[in-house]
Scaffold this motif. Sequence first.
Motif, mmCIF file in Angstrom:
data_model
loop_
_atom_site.group_PDB
_atom_site.id
_atom_site.type_symbol
_atom_site.label_atom_id
_atom_site.label_comp_id
_atom_site.label_asym_id
_atom_site.label_seq_id
_atom_site.Cartn_x
_atom_site.Cartn_y
_atom_site.Cartn_z
ATOM 1 N N SER A 144 -4.658 4.695 12.394
ATOM 2 C CA SER A 144 -5.692 5.273 13.666
ATOM 3 C C SER A 144 -6.967 5.248 12.972
ATOM 4 N N PHE A 145 -7.066 5.595 11.639
ATOM 5 C CA PHE A 145 -8.416 5.617 11.000
ATOM 6 C C PHE A 145 -8.898 4.232 10.745
ATOM 7 N N GLY A 146 -8.238 3.479 10.507
ATOM 8 C CA GLY A 146 -8.483 1.804 10.375
ATOM 9 C C GLY A 146 -8.893 1.226 11.567
ATOM 10 N N LYS A 147 -8.280 1.560 12.786
ATOM 11 C CA LYS A 147 -8.796 1.242 14.047
ATOM 12 C C LYS A 147 -10.128 1.709 14.550
ATOM 13 N N GLU A 148 -10.758 2.798 13.982
ATOM 14 C CA GLU A 148 -11.767 3.689 14.280
ATOM 15 C C GLU A 148 -12.947 2.446 14.557
ATOM 16 N N PRO A 149 -13.697 2.309 15.629
ATOM 17 C CA PRO A 149 -14.804 1.366 15.500
ATOM 18 C C PRO A 149 -16.098 1.935 15.070
ATOM 19 N N ASN A 150 -17.118 1.167 14.731
ATOM 20 C CA ASN A 150 -18.321 1.787 14.108
ATOM 21 C C ASN A 150 -18.129 2.718 12.975
ATOM 22 N N PHE A 151 -17.203 2.679 12.092
ATOM 23 C CA PHE A 151 -17.048 3.678 10.936
ATOM 24 C C PHE A 151 -18.282 3.509 10.022
ATOM 25 N N THR A 152 -18.888 4.626 9.056
ATOM 26 C CA THR A 152 -19.512 4.216 8.430
ATOM 27 C C THR A 152 -19.309 4.642 6.919
ATOM 28 N N LYS A 153 -18.046 5.134 6.943
ATOM 29 C CA LYS A 153 -17.445 5.590 5.518
ATOM 30 C C LYS A 153 -16.093 5.133 5.237
ATOM 31 N N PRO A 154 -15.735 4.449 4.259
ATOM 32 C CA PRO A 154 -14.464 4.152 3.804
ATOM 33 C C PRO A 154 -13.495 5.324 3.856
ATOM 34 N N LEU A 155 -12.044 4.977 3.675
ATOM 35 C CA LEU A 155 -11.032 5.788 3.480
ATOM 36 C C LEU A 155 -10.297 5.602 2.587
ATOM 37 N N ILE A 156 -9.762 6.546 1.650
ATOM 38 C CA ILE A 156 -8.917 6.368 0.670
ATOM 39 C C ILE A 156 -7.928 7.452 0.737
ATOM 40 N N LEU A 157 -6.538 7.203 0.291
ATOM 41 C CA LEU A 157 -5.653 8.183 0.150
ATOM 42 C C LEU A 157 -5.734 8.934 -1.148
ATOM 43 N N CYS A 158 -6.218 9.853 -1.436
ATOM 44 C CA CYS A 158 -6.209 10.534 -2.963
ATOM 45 C C CYS A 158 -4.730 10.806 -3.234
ATOM 46 N N GLU A 159 -3.832 11.057 -2.509
ATOM 47 C CA GLU A 159 -2.406 11.398 -2.800
ATOM 48 C C GLU A 159 -1.752 10.722 -1.552
ATOM 49 N N TYR A 160 -0.700 10.162 -1.973
ATOM 50 C CA TYR A 160 0.140 9.609 -1.069
ATOM 51 C C TYR A 160 1.425 9.157 -1.592
ATOM 52 N N ILE A 161 2.692 8.839 -0.855
ATOM 53 C CA ILE A 161 3.971 8.536 -1.117
ATOM 54 C C ILE A 161 4.409 9.525 -2.193
ATOM 55 N N HIS A 162 4.548 10.523 -2.096
ATOM 56 C CA HIS A 162 4.803 11.735 -3.026
ATOM 57 C C HIS A 162 6.260 11.290 -3.419
ATOM 58 N N SER A 163 6.281 11.503 -4.717
ATOM 59 C CA SER A 163 7.415 10.790 -5.466
ATOM 60 C C SER A 163 8.393 11.956 -5.984
ATOM 61 N N MET A 164 8.814 13.006 -5.324
ATOM 62 C CA MET A 164 9.669 13.873 -5.526
ATOM 63 C C MET A 164 11.033 13.658 -5.014
ATOM 64 N N GLY A 165 12.254 13.857 -5.646
ATOM 65 C CA GLY A 165 13.407 13.562 -5.200
ATOM 66 C C GLY A 165 13.677 12.100 -5.137
ATOM 67 N N ASN A 166 14.226 11.849 -3.742
ATOM 68 C CA ASN A 166 14.377 10.147 -3.679
ATOM 69 C C ASN A 166 13.171 9.553 -3.201
ATOM 70 N N GLY A 167 12.256 10.284 -3.174
ATOM 71 C CA GLY A 167 10.755 9.589 -2.805
ATOM 72 C C GLY A 167 10.220 8.680 -3.913
ATOM 73 N N PRO A 168 9.379 7.922 -3.837
ATOM 74 C CA PRO A 168 8.579 7.822 -2.522
ATOM 75 C C PRO A 168 9.285 6.831 -1.459
ATOM 76 N N GLY A 169 8.587 6.844 -0.208
ATOM 77 C CA GLY A 169 9.154 6.002 0.810
ATOM 78 C C GLY A 169 7.949 5.277 1.676
ATOM 79 N N ASN A 170 8.406 4.307 2.312
ATOM 80 C CA ASN A 170 7.472 3.699 3.182
ATOM 81 C C ASN A 170 6.192 2.929 2.488
ATOM 82 N N ILE A 171 6.634 2.576 1.333
ATOM 83 C CA ILE A 171 5.281 1.988 0.493
ATOM 84 C C ILE A 171 4.801 0.920 0.966
#
Length: 424
Positions: A236-263
């Motif tokens: 949904s962030f990627g689809k926003e029109p007329n954005f002025t700032k990029p987006l990163i995920l400073c943390e994602y795909i948490h790797s505890m237990g049997n994670g990560p998932g959906n990489i």
Amino acid sequence: MTEPKKWSAEDPYLYKLILSFGGRFIAQNVGFRTVEIKDGIFKVNGKRIVLRGVNRHEHHPMHGRAVPYEFMRNDLLLMKKYNINAIRTAHQPPDPRLFSLADELGFWVIDEADLECHGFSAIDKLMLSDDEKKLPYAEKINLIYTRPGRFTTDNPAWKYQHVDRAVQLCTRDKNHPSVVMWSLGNEAFYGCNIKSMYDAIRALDTTRPIHYEGDRQGETVDLLSKMYLSIEELISFGKEPNFTKPLILCEYIHSMGNGPGNIKEYIDAFYAYPRLQGGCAWEWANQGLTANSPNSGPFYAYGGDFNDEPNDSNFVLDGMCFSDHTPTPGLVEYKKAIEPVQLKGIAGGKVTIVNRYDLITLDHLKCQGFLVADGYKRFLGEILIPTDISPHTTAELALPALDTFGIVGEIYLELNFRLKDATI
């Protein structure tokens, strides 16, 4: 020097700078590159990049935070082997020698100040009213991570301590080309002192963007940063029109237990939407410490095993490496998802590949083919890679004749892409 060869994480070309003064000499590796946010896109040397990164804590299974140099170097070599191109120095500036290694080996580094205050959120969690406790999870989190700013981050009495950490960070590490972004800290809420940290760094360095996830609306910092978005929220962030700032995920795909998932789904989104410029997996390695049980022998201790109270329970065991920094299955999966050469399909004796590098061609690589079956592996020889395959474009590889006569059961085609020449 008017036309220096540019440094990048994909081609980390360095010059040797020697300073002479008063009969003394200082030698320093330096690299030339540009960093900018232009038209809402984070660019290095004029090109959009995607962070295929990890969060790295200073950790050694025997020595804790006192990490020997060779162990640290092996960490970075293992990251390169597993296709990782970026490091967030969670959540403090690391051993300064890490940056020299990152300059040499080639990494994009988000250099983070040692600021974290999210323990205060426990106070406001206890203070939620009965009605607030009934709110949806996201709304409760927003309260818990907004109100505690009054203790330090939005309290002018703590301005000096915040600014001092920002200034030390920038002053120490500013000469390293691998540092492409500053980070003001982690989960320390938001307020006037974050703004003062930003201003202090900007006065010292006008070239690098400044990151801080706690500035959730992007009021001060140069890019948006999020943690643990769902695939749908990310897109949904990627689809926003007329954005002025990029987006990163400073943390994602948490790797505890049997994670990560959906990489794979996250990586696909990074390449489908220009605004989404990658992220850093949480986290690089488990943080257990070597201990010995009189009953069962050596083990990795954590979460109260030292009779420590309070403790983080198993929240220090959430890495893509085990506590001895050998790969978990999660790291193997991450390696596959972020590989810089990806196979898109096979038809008519040809394989379609895509170059996922951001700045370079595939001319430095060679491809070797194998036929693989149960108990069987046959080398097919080297498969020619066309020259000058530009970043983010596809090409076709012509396969040799695949003689499968006599092979029983399922048969797989394996293609390995390797460096033509050793680089270290």
